[in-house]
Design a protein around this motif. Structure first.
Motif, short mmCIF file in Angstrom:
data_model
loop_
_atom_site.label_atom_id
_atom_site.label_comp_id
_atom_site.label_asym_id
_atom_site.label_seq_id
_atom_site.Cartn_x
_atom_site.Cartn_y
_atom_site.Cartn_z
N ILE A 20 0.83 -1.21 0.00
CA ILE A 20 0.00 0.00 0.00
C ILE A 20 0.87 1.26 0.00
CG2 ILE A 20 -1.78 1.25 1.28
CD1 ILE A 20 -2.56 -1.50 2.50
N ARG B 248 -4.15 -3.57 15.87
CA ARG B 248 -5.31 -3.01 15.17
C ARG B 248 -6.33 -2.48 16.17
NH1 ARG B 248 -10.39 -5.26 12.03
NH2 ARG B 248 -10.42 -3.75 10.35
N ASP B 249 -6.89 -1.32 15.87
CA ASP B 249 -7.91 -0.74 16.74
C ASP B 249 -8.85 0.10 15.87
OD1 ASP B 249 -9.44 0.65 18.62
OD2 ASP B 249 -7.78 0.72 20.06
N VAL B 250 -10.13 -0.28 15.83
CA VAL B 250 -11.08 0.43 14.96
C VAL B 250 -11.71 1.62 15.65
CG1 VAL B 250 -11.62 -1.71 13.72
CG2 VAL B 250 -13.07 -0.99 15.63
N SER B 251 -11.32 1.90 16.88
CA SER B 251 -12.06 2.90 17.65
C SER B 251 -11.57 4.33 17.46
CB SER B 251 -12.03 2.53 19.14
OG SER B 251 -10.73 2.65 19.66
N ASN C 266 -9.21 7.12 14.61
CA ASN C 266 -8.57 7.23 13.30
C ASN C 266 -7.38 8.18 13.36
OD1 ASN C 266 -9.83 9.70 13.44
ND2 ASN C 266 -10.74 9.60 11.41
N CYS C 267 -6.78 8.40 12.22
CA CYS C 267 -5.53 9.18 12.17
C CYS C 267 -5.73 10.62 12.63
CB CYS C 267 -4.97 9.16 10.75
SG CYS C 267 -6.09 9.85 9.51
N LEU D 262 -8.49 9.34 22.53
CA LEU D 262 -8.57 8.79 21.18
C LEU D 262 -10.01 8.61 20.74
CD1 LEU D 262 -5.69 6.17 21.46
CD2 LEU D 262 -5.65 8.38 20.26
N ARG D 263 -10.33 9.28 19.65
CA ARG D 263 -11.67 9.18 19.08
C ARG D 263 -11.57 9.15 17.56
NH1 ARG D 263 -14.89 13.98 22.19
NH2 ARG D 263 -12.91 15.06 21.89
N TRP D 264 -12.72 8.88 16.92
CA TRP D 264 -12.78 8.87 15.47
C TRP D 264 -13.24 10.26 15.03
CZ3 TRP D 264 -11.75 4.40 12.47
CH2 TRP D 264 -11.84 4.61 11.09
N LYS E 285 -1.74 6.74 12.72
CA LYS E 285 -2.74 5.68 12.81
C LYS E 285 -3.21 5.42 11.38
CE LYS E 285 -6.02 3.10 14.77
NZ LYS E 285 -7.02 2.81 13.74
N LEU E 286 -3.16 4.19 10.94
CA LEU E 286 -3.49 3.87 9.56
C LEU E 286 -4.95 3.41 9.45
CD1 LEU E 286 -0.20 1.97 8.62
CD2 LEU E 286 -0.72 4.41 8.36
N GLY E 287 -5.86 4.32 9.25
CA GLY E 287 -7.26 3.99 9.06
C GLY E 287 -7.82 3.15 10.19
N PHE E 288 -8.36 1.96 9.85
CA PHE E 288 -8.91 1.04 10.85
C PHE E 288 -7.82 0.15 11.45
CE2 PHE E 288 -13.57 1.27 10.20
CZ PHE E 288 -13.60 2.11 9.10
N GLU E 289 -6.59 0.39 11.03
CA GLU E 289 -5.51 -0.54 11.36
C GLU E 289 -4.65 -0.07 12.52
OE1 GLU E 289 -5.35 -3.53 9.85
OE2 GLU E 289 -7.25 -2.94 9.01
N THR F 242 -12.91 -4.12 5.95
CA THR F 242 -12.44 -2.87 6.58
C THR F 242 -10.99 -3.00 7.05
OG1 THR F 242 -13.40 -3.53 8.70
CG2 THR F 242 -14.70 -2.06 7.31
N ARG G 267 -8.38 -1.83 6.18
CA ARG G 267 -7.97 -0.80 5.24
C ARG G 267 -7.31 0.36 5.96
NH1 ARG G 267 -13.52 0.91 2.62
NH2 ARG G 267 -14.49 -0.90 3.49
N VAL G 268 -6.55 1.11 5.20
CA VAL G 268 -5.80 2.22 5.80
C VAL G 268 -6.52 3.55 5.60
CG1 VAL G 268 -3.60 1.03 5.59
CG2 VAL G 268 -4.38 2.52 3.73
N SER G 269 -7.67 3.53 4.96
CA SER G 269 -8.43 4.77 4.78
C SER G 269 -9.19 5.09 6.06
CB SER G 269 -9.43 4.62 3.63
OG SER G 269 -10.37 5.66 3.67
N SER G 270 -9.26 6.37 6.38
CA SER G 270 -10.00 6.80 7.57
C SER G 270 -11.41 7.25 7.22
CB SER G 270 -9.27 7.97 8.24
OG SER G 270 -8.20 7.49 9.02
N HIS H 132 -18.21 0.07 14.89
CA HIS H 132 -19.11 1.10 14.36
C HIS H 132 -20.50 0.53 14.07
CE1 HIS H 132 -15.87 4.06 13.97
NE2 HIS H 132 -15.11 3.02 13.71
N GLY I 103 -17.90 10.03 18.68
CA GLY I 103 -16.57 9.59 18.30
C GLY I 103 -15.92 8.62 19.27
N LEU J 249 -16.10 5.23 20.72
CA LEU J 249 -16.81 3.98 20.45
C LEU J 249 -17.17 3.21 21.71
CD1 LEU J 249 -15.51 2.28 17.22
CD2 LEU J 249 -17.24 4.02 17.56
#
Lengths: 150, 162
Positions: A10, A25-28, A30-31, A41-43, A116-120, B82, B84-87, B122, B142, B144
């Motif tokens: 990528i 990995r943490d989906v909670s 973002n960057c 930490l929030r989205w 922080k790489l997206g959802f990763e 998901t 993925r590296v997109s936010s 989410h 924001g 979660l």
């Protein structure tokens, strides 16, 4: 922790010996949240979805101007470059070819950057090594006084 | 009393049932927009019409094993998608498996709440889309973990989870 192999496909600019994975990995979050407010930490995203945060006083628009305003709510102001300055914390905003912000990175005290790489995962890296097809190019730097660790 | 809901597209009855709840449920699916306000009704998205046919007694929100399997497959697929590296969260929520989970309708609510209990993710948007409710306080935006707690409390208040 070494980078997982998939990231190099990528981000072909990443040099494995100069980067490391620093979280799982943490989906909670973002960057943008990771760059703007690492202590909570929030989205962060300017869309009308309850699982996202966006400063109430900032327009919910995916533009560089709106992102600059959002970072300004946490004390950041536009600055000239990515050069390391003692006592200063910097962030860099990546923008794609359409002028839409895609990513933000935060400078660490040693001059390296963390993202922080997206959802990763989170990684430590050289700033320019993330430029490319996925995130576009860095177009904005902002800075604030670095808070000394307790 | 049970009410049969007919597909707008093919004028055929939809299968399944849900328990009387104090909230109004709006379900959106492919070729289907139904608002349920009666004590007992049925809804299954057209995509899974045959495989998700539910023969459990009317008056229960307990998901069938077929529905549970379908839900878990969609969750796995969405989580894989998901990676993925997109936010861009909007992009992730428009992902097809996530949309299909919303399309499962009210019967998916306990399954989504269980998923939330295991791991914050989410799921608030799916729950809000299915129920029309939003129990998340503004200050939790924001966050979660706080959002998951708000929805789990909502689920307990609705007697959907223990």
């Amino acid at each position: 922790m070494t980078l997982r192999a998939g990231l190099l496909a990528i981000f072909p600019g990443l040099v494995p010996t100069e980067c490391e994975q620093t979280s799982s990995r943490d989906v909670s979050y973002n960057c943008i949240g990771f760059a703007a407010e690492p202590e909570r930490l929030r989205w962060w995203q300017p869309i009308w979805i309850p699982s996202t945060y966006w400063p109430t006083e900032v327009p919910r628009v995916a533009s560089v101007a709106a992102y600059e305003q959002a970072f300004a709510t946490r004390g950041y102001a536009r600055c000239a470059s990515e050069l390391l300055e003692v006592g200063v914390e910097k962030i860099a905003l990546f923008v794609n070819g359409h002028g839409v912000p895609t990513h933000a990175a935060r400078q660490l005290p040693d001059g390296s950057w963390t993202s922080k790489l997206g959802f990763e995962e989170d990684i430590r890296h050289d700033l320019r090594q993330l430029e490319g097809a996925a995130y576009g190019t860095v177009t904005l730097f902002m800075a604030r006084a670095r808070i000394a660790p307790l | 009393m049970a009410e049969t809901i007919f597909s707008q597209a093919q004028n055929r009855p939809l299968l399944g049932s849900y328990q009387r709840t104090p909230f109004t449920v709006t379900a959106l699916g492919v070729g289907l927009v139904v608002t349920l306000q009666t004590p007992s009704a049925t809804i299954v998205d057209e995509e899974g019409f045959e495989s998700l046919a539910d023969t459990s007694p009317v008056g229960s929100l307990s998901p069938s094993s077929a529905l549970q399997a379908r839900f878990q497959a969609l969750v796995t697929q969405w989580k894989n998608n998901t990676l993925r590296v997109s936010s861009d969260l909007g992009e992730a929520l428009m992902d097809w498996p996530y949309q299909q989970i919303i399309g499962l309708g009210p019967r998916a609510i306990p399954l989504i709440l269980d998923e939330l209990r295991r791991e914050p993710n989410h799921w608030g948007w799916a729950l809000q889309s299915i129920t029309g409710e939003n129990p998340v306080p503004e200050e939790a935006a924001g966050d979660l973990r706080a959002i998951a707690q708000a929805w789990l409390q909502w689920g307990r208040d609705q007697h959907l989870i223990g």
